[in-house]
Design an enzyme around this catalytic site. Sequence first.
Site, PDB file in Angstrom:
ATOM      1  N   LYS A  54      20.824 -53.234  13.056  1.00  0.00           N
ATOM      2  CA  LYS A  54      19.731 -52.487  12.419  1.00  0.00           C
ATOM      3  C   LYS A  54      18.418 -52.686  13.162  1.00  0.00           C
ATOM      4  CE  LYS A  54      21.435 -53.020   7.643  1.00  0.00           C
ATOM      5  NZ  LYS A  54      22.144 -51.755   7.548  1.00  0.00           N
ATOM      6  N   LYS A 113      23.134 -66.285  21.916  1.00  0.00           N
ATOM      7  CA  LYS A 113      21.874 -67.011  21.682  1.00  0.00           C
ATOM      8  C   LYS A 113      21.796 -68.325  22.479  1.00  0.00           C
ATOM      9  CE  LYS A 113      20.915 -65.033  17.166  1.00  0.00           C
ATOM     10  NZ  LYS A 113      20.633 -65.265  15.756  1.00  0.00           N
ATOM     11  N   ASP A 143      14.365 -66.832  13.958  1.00  0.00           N
ATOM     12  CA  ASP A 143      15.226 -66.736  12.768  1.00  0.00           C
ATOM     13  C   ASP A 143      14.736 -67.617  11.625  1.00  0.00           C
ATOM     14  OD1 ASP A 143      17.028 -64.926  13.898  1.00  0.00           O
ATOM     15  OD2 ASP A 143      18.255 -66.520  14.762  1.00  0.00           O
ATOM     16  N   ALA A 189      27.050 -75.668   9.276  1.00  0.00           N
ATOM     17  CA  ALA A 189      26.437 -76.505  10.316  1.00  0.00           C
ATOM     18  C   ALA A 189      26.670 -75.893  11.694  1.00  0.00           C
ATOM     19  CB  ALA A 189      27.003 -77.921  10.248  1.00  0.00           C
ATOM     20  N   THR A 223      33.688 -78.651   8.303  1.00  0.00           N
ATOM     21  CA  THR A 223      33.956 -79.704   9.290  1.00  0.00           C
ATOM     22  C   THR A 223      32.801 -80.708   9.179  1.00  0.00           C
ATOM     23  OG1 THR A 223      34.887 -77.966  10.669  1.00  0.00           O
ATOM     24  CG2 THR A 223      34.516 -80.111  11.722  1.00  0.00           C
ATOM     25  N   TYR A 237      23.984 -60.610   5.180  1.00  0.00           N
ATOM     26  CA  TYR A 237      23.658 -59.514   4.279  1.00  0.00           C
ATOM     27  C   TYR A 237      24.786 -58.501   4.299  1.00  0.00           C
ATOM     28  CZ  TYR A 237      22.328 -56.846   8.404  1.00  0.00           C
ATOM     29  OH  TYR A 237      22.345 -56.216   9.609  1.00  0.00           O
TER      30      TYR A 237
HETATM   31  P1  ATR Z   1      26.987 -69.119  13.392  1.00  0.00           P
HETATM   32  O1  ATR Z   1      26.271 -68.848  14.673  1.00  0.00           O
HETATM   33  O2  ATR Z   1      27.136 -67.930  12.480  1.00  0.00           O
HETATM   34  O3  ATR Z   1      26.445 -70.308  12.680  1.00  0.00           O
HETATM   35  P2  ATR Z   1      29.188 -70.805  14.092  1.00  0.00           P
HETATM   36  O4  ATR Z   1      28.335 -71.656  14.963  1.00  0.00           O
HETATM   37  O5  ATR Z   1      30.579 -70.448  14.540  1.00  0.00           O
HETATM   38  O6  ATR Z   1      28.495 -69.405  13.814  1.00  0.00           O
HETATM   39  O7  ATR Z   1      29.256 -71.486  12.650  1.00  0.00           O
HETATM   40  C1  ATR Z   1      29.906 -70.903  11.559  1.00  0.00           C
HETATM   41  C2  ATR Z   1      29.691 -71.786  10.333  1.00  0.00           C
HETATM   42  O8  ATR Z   1      30.347 -71.184   9.203  1.00  0.00           O
HETATM   43  C3  ATR Z   1      30.278 -73.181  10.465  1.00  0.00           C
HETATM   44  O9  ATR Z   1      29.521 -74.054   9.673  1.00  0.00           O
HETATM   45  C4  ATR Z   1      31.678 -72.965   9.893  1.00  0.00           C
HETATM   46  O10 ATR Z   1      32.310 -74.138   9.439  1.00  0.00           O
HETATM   47  P3  ATR Z   1      33.143 -75.064  10.494  1.00  0.00           P
HETATM   48  O11 ATR Z   1      32.118 -75.812  11.262  1.00  0.00           O
HETATM   49  O12 ATR Z   1      33.978 -75.922   9.635  1.00  0.00           O
HETATM   50  O13 ATR Z   1      33.940 -74.103  11.340  1.00  0.00           O
HETATM   51  C5  ATR Z   1      31.342 -72.091   8.721  1.00  0.00           C
HETATM   52  N1  ATR Z   1      32.471 -71.288   8.213  1.00  0.00           N
HETATM   53  C6  ATR Z   1      32.997 -70.185   8.764  1.00  0.00           C
HETATM   54  N2  ATR Z   1      33.979 -69.690   7.994  1.00  0.00           N
HETATM   55  C7  ATR Z   1      34.074 -70.512   6.904  1.00  0.00           C
HETATM   56  C8  ATR Z   1      34.883 -70.539   5.743  1.00  0.00           C
HETATM   57  N3  ATR Z   1      35.816 -69.598   5.512  1.00  0.00           N
HETATM   58  N4  ATR Z   1      34.697 -71.537   4.860  1.00  0.00           N
HETATM   59  C9  ATR Z   1      33.760 -72.481   5.086  1.00  0.00           C
HETATM   60  N5  ATR Z   1      32.956 -72.516   6.156  1.00  0.00           N
HETATM   61  C10 ATR Z   1      33.110 -71.542   7.057  1.00  0.00           C
END
Ligand code: ATR
Length: 275
Positions: A19, A70, A107, A133, A158, A221
């Site tokens: 967007k 990023k 952000d 995280a 995690t 969103y």
């Molecule tokens: P982003 O840039 O969107 O933060 P990322 O660095 O891959 O992408 O992080 C995704 C986050 O969403 C992580 O905290 C991930 O948890 P893990 O570290 O355990 O992978 C979390 N996440 C993604 N899908 C999830 C789910 N179905 N349930 C719980 N946490 C999820």
Amino acid sequence: MSGNTKICAVVGNPIKHSKSPDIHHAFARAEHIDLEYLRIESPLDGFDATVRTFFSRPMHVGLNVTVPFKEEAFALADVLTDRACLAGAVNTLWRDAQGRLNGDTTDGAGLVRDMCVNNEWVLRNKKVLIVGAGGAVKGVLQPILNEKPADIVICNRTAEKAEQLAVHFSALGNIRAVACSELVGPFDIVINGTSASLAGTLPPISERVIAGHTAVYDMMYAPQTTAFNAWALEHGAAAALDGLGMLVEQAAEAFALWHGVRPETGEILLNLRKA
Ligand code: ATR
């Protein structure tokens, strides 16, 4: 488009649903800036070349960077702001008068502005839970800590990643990691920074983090209420916001860096919600 038209763009992969062009064009119209804002899909192994080609052209003044580039943008920038250094990520690039590539991340500032200015939430002295995280959470922690909440708890599926983030930011305020299964609530503010809502799923936390006074912010969103916000409202949360306001506010921050004027965001946010 004329020879005086400024060119900006958002680069990502995929990018066609972004967007950002609509938002930046609306800002430019309001501020009487002659701007063309493009979407650029960079090959996954060609981000560096995409950025260099963009900035080699006249009037190409600014790039926004989104998933999954990023961290690469952070590595590519010659000059970084403090908040970009802490975040380890860059979402806004521009060239300075010396031709150096500058990088910032807007952000976190966008998130805090949407919570605290647009919606008048108060973070100061509040008990805040942040779920997730990954890069998205790392990008927003410093501006949240600047608001001086009483306590920030980070939990993540995690657990070690939450622990690493808490250590990384520990000099900036009261921040600690807690295992999802050991959270003791309720919290005043709960921020979902996981990508779980993208898949319509929920992170593994108990509804005990929510009480009648809890305000919830999902950084994702969607046209409909996100899975996380629906869950929080079902369990009695007082308010739930999604990340559209954060998207518009981070764009306004980037616009200010490039064009020297911070646009009003209220009307475009209303229009995007209606659409
Ligand atoms: P982003 O840039 O969107 O933060 P990322 O660095 O891959 O992408 O992080 C995704 C986050 O969403 C992580 O905290 C991930 O948890 P893990 O570290 O355990 O992978 C979390 N996440 C993604 N899908 C999830 C789910 N179905 N349930 C719980 N946490 C999820």
